[in-house]
Design an enzyme around this catalytic site. Structure first.
Site, PDB file in Angstrom:
ATOM      1  N   ASN A  83      -6.022  -4.141  -5.741  1.00 56.27           N
ATOM      2  CA  ASN A  83      -6.796  -4.611  -4.591  1.00 56.27           C
ATOM      3  C   ASN A  83      -7.961  -3.643  -4.438  1.00 56.27           C
ATOM      4  O   ASN A  83      -7.792  -2.548  -3.911  1.00 56.27           O
ATOM      5  CB  ASN A  83      -5.892  -4.605  -3.344  1.00 56.27           C
ATOM      6  CG  ASN A  83      -6.673  -4.889  -2.072  1.00 56.27           C
ATOM      7  OD1 ASN A  83      -7.827  -5.308  -2.111  1.00 56.27           O
ATOM      8  ND2 ASN A  83      -6.038  -4.641  -0.921  1.00 56.27           N
ATOM      9  N   LYS A 128     -10.486  -3.798  -2.590  1.00 53.19           N
ATOM     10  CA  LYS A 128     -11.071  -3.724  -1.244  1.00 53.19           C
ATOM     11  C   LYS A 128     -12.603  -3.802  -1.337  1.00 53.19           C
ATOM     12  O   LYS A 128     -13.120  -4.464  -2.232  1.00 53.19           O
ATOM     13  CB  LYS A 128     -10.596  -2.464  -0.520  1.00 53.19           C
ATOM     14  CG  LYS A 128      -9.070  -2.319  -0.596  1.00 53.19           C
ATOM     15  CD  LYS A 128      -8.511  -1.331   0.361  1.00 53.19           C
ATOM     16  CE  LYS A 128      -7.007  -1.244   0.161  1.00 53.19           C
ATOM     17  NZ  LYS A 128      -6.314  -0.570   1.225  1.00 53.19           N
ATOM     18  N   HIS A 147      -3.484  -9.398   4.675  1.00 49.90           N
ATOM     19  CA  HIS A 147      -3.530  -7.940   4.528  1.00 49.90           C
ATOM     20  C   HIS A 147      -3.682  -7.289   5.901  1.00 49.90           C
ATOM     21  O   HIS A 147      -4.408  -7.794   6.763  1.00 49.90           O
ATOM     22  CB  HIS A 147      -4.697  -7.537   3.613  1.00 49.90           C
ATOM     23  CG  HIS A 147      -4.611  -6.112   3.180  1.00 49.90           C
ATOM     24  ND1 HIS A 147      -4.930  -5.066   4.020  1.00 49.90           N
ATOM     25  CD2 HIS A 147      -4.194  -5.554   2.017  1.00 49.90           C
ATOM     26  CE1 HIS A 147      -4.718  -3.919   3.374  1.00 49.90           C
ATOM     27  NE2 HIS A 147      -4.273  -4.182   2.162  1.00 49.90           N
ATOM     28  N   GLU A 196      -5.332  -4.858   6.912  1.00 50.89           N
ATOM     29  CA  GLU A 196      -6.699  -4.502   7.318  1.00 50.89           C
ATOM     30  C   GLU A 196      -7.389  -5.701   7.961  1.00 50.89           C
ATOM     31  O   GLU A 196      -8.263  -5.536   8.809  1.00 50.89           O
ATOM     32  CB  GLU A 196      -7.482  -3.971   6.101  1.00 50.89           C
ATOM     33  CG  GLU A 196      -7.067  -2.536   5.777  1.00 50.89           C
ATOM     34  CD  GLU A 196      -7.276  -2.118   4.329  1.00 50.89           C
ATOM     35  OE1 GLU A 196      -7.933  -2.841   3.571  1.00 50.89           O
ATOM     36  OE2 GLU A 196      -6.763  -1.039   3.964  1.00 50.89           O
ATOM     37  N   GLU A 252       3.939  -4.392   2.498  1.00 50.00           N
ATOM     38  CA  GLU A 252       3.038  -3.245   2.636  1.00 50.00           C
ATOM     39  C   GLU A 252       3.194  -2.662   4.039  1.00 50.00           C
ATOM     40  O   GLU A 252       2.555  -3.157   4.987  1.00 50.00           O
ATOM     41  CB  GLU A 252       1.588  -3.677   2.434  1.00 50.00           C
ATOM     42  CG  GLU A 252       1.273  -4.198   1.059  1.00 50.00           C
ATOM     43  CD  GLU A 252      -0.191  -3.981   0.696  1.00 50.00           C
ATOM     44  OE1 GLU A 252      -0.449  -3.372  -0.349  1.00 50.00           O
ATOM     45  OE2 GLU A 252      -1.070  -4.394   1.462  1.00 50.00           O
ATOM     46  N   SER A 263      -0.056   3.189  -0.996  1.00 47.27           N
ATOM     47  CA  SER A 263      -0.116   4.519  -1.628  1.00 47.27           C
ATOM     48  C   SER A 263       0.593   4.612  -2.981  1.00 47.27           C
ATOM     49  O   SER A 263       1.101   5.685  -3.332  1.00 47.27           O
ATOM     50  CB  SER A 263       0.427   5.593  -0.675  1.00 47.27           C
ATOM     51  OG  SER A 263      -0.407   5.709   0.450  1.00 47.27           O
TER      52      SER A 263
END
Ligand code: PGA
Length: 252
Positions: free
Chosen positions: A11, A13, A100, A102, A169, A213
Site C-alpha cells: 500500500n 499510500k 482503510h 486513514e 490492521e 508496521s
C-alpha cells in the site's frame, strides 16, 4: 515452508511518481527468479495517478496493480475530485483497498464502505477490506465487538465472498513500529475467519491478511501464524529492498 498461497500487498499510500516504476521493476526481477512462484501473490496498490502508466509499462503478469480507495458512486457523476471503481478498473486496477483506517479517520463510515464494496465488486475489482480497532478500543476490551461490527455493517451476505480479502490492521499498529502479541494476533485472525464464515453461512474460510508496521525484521515472527494468509505492507513497500526482504525472510 508453507505450501499455501500467501499475499504480499503493498500500500504505497500518497507516494510515488513515474520514476518509482523502478521499485516495481526490482520486485518483478526478484519474483520472476523466486521459487514456488505460484504460491505468492504480489499486488501493489499505487496512487491513481500511476496505475495506467505502470500498467502499460509492466509486461509481467507476476505483479498485479491495485487502487487504494474510490468514491461510492459507480460510473460517472457530479463528485468533484473523486474517482469511481469504474474508472479505476479501466485504468488497469485489479484490486482495491477499502475501509482503510486513514480514510475512516476522515469520516468514512461502515455504510459508505459498504457502498464502495458494492461498486467495486460490480466492477470486478478484488476488494481488500480493512478492519481494525483503535488503541482506546483495544484498551477497553472492545477489539472483537469492533471487528464484528465492521464486518456486519459493511458486508452483505449476497456479496461474492470469493472476491473479498480481509485485512486486519489494528489502527495503533499502522506506521508505529508496534505489532500485536503473537498469541493475541492468532486469536483475532481465527475470530475474523469464524465470524466471516458465520456471516456468509459458509464453511470456506476467507483470506485474512495482517497489516501494520510489517517490516523485514518482524516478518519472521509473523510467519509463525499459519492462519495469516498474507500481509498488507505500507511504508516498507515504498522500498524495493524492504519489500523483497519481507518476502525473502518470510520463507527463511
Ligand atoms: P504500515 O501501513 O505498514 O506503514 O504500518 C500499513 C497500512 O497502512 O496498510
Amino acid at each position: 515452508m508453507t505450501n499455501k498461497l500467501k499475499y504480499f500487498i503493498g500500500n504505497w499510500k500518497m507516494f510515488g511518481d513515474f520514476s518509482s516504476f523502478k521499485i516495481i521493476q526490482e520486485v518483478n526481477k526478484y519474483i520472476s527468479k523466486s521459487k514456488n512462484l505460484g504460491k505468492k501473490k504480489i499486488v501493489l496498490c499505487v496512487p491513481n495517478t500511476l496505475i495506467h502508466f505502470y500498467k502499460k509499462k509492466l509486461r509481467s503478469k507476476l505483479i498485479s496493480l491495485g487502487a487504494q480507495n474510490c468514491h461510492f458512486h459507480e460510473g460517472y457523476g457530479a463528485f468533484t475530485g473523486s474517482v469511481s471503481a469504474t474508472m479505476l478498473k479501466r485504468l488497469g486496477a485489479e484490486y482495491i483497498i477499502l475501509g482503510h483506517s486513514e480514510n475512516r479517520l476522515e469520516g468514512e463510515t461502515n455504510q459508505i464502505i459498504k457502498k464502495k464494496i458494492i461498486s467495486s465488486l460490480n466492477q470486478k475489482l478484488k476488494v481488500i477490506f480493512c478492519i481494525g480497532e483503535t488503541f482506546n478500543e483495544k484498551k477497553n476490551g472492545k477489539t472483537y465487538s469492533i471487528l464484528r461490527n465492521q464486518i456486519k455493517s459493511s458486508l452483505q451476505n449476497k456479496f461474492n465472498k470469493n472476491k473479498i480479502i480481509l485485512a486486519y490492521e489494528p489502527v495503533w499498529s499502522i506506521g508505529t513500529n508496534k505489532i500485536p502479541k503473537m498469541n493475541e494476533l492468532e486469536n483475532i485472525i481465527k475470530f475474523i475467519k469464524k465470524d466471516f464464515k458465520l456471516f456468509f453461512k459458509t464453511s470456506n474460510a476467507p483470506k485474512v491478511l495482517y497489516g501494520g508496521s510489517v517490516n523485514p525484521k518482524n516478518i519472521k515472527s509473523l510467519s509463525s501464524i499459519s492462519e495469516i494468509d498474507g500481509f498488507l505492507i505500507g511504508g516498507a513497500s515504498q522500498s524495493s529492498k524492504k519489500f523483497i526482504d519481507i518476502i525473502e525472510n518470510y520463507y527463511k
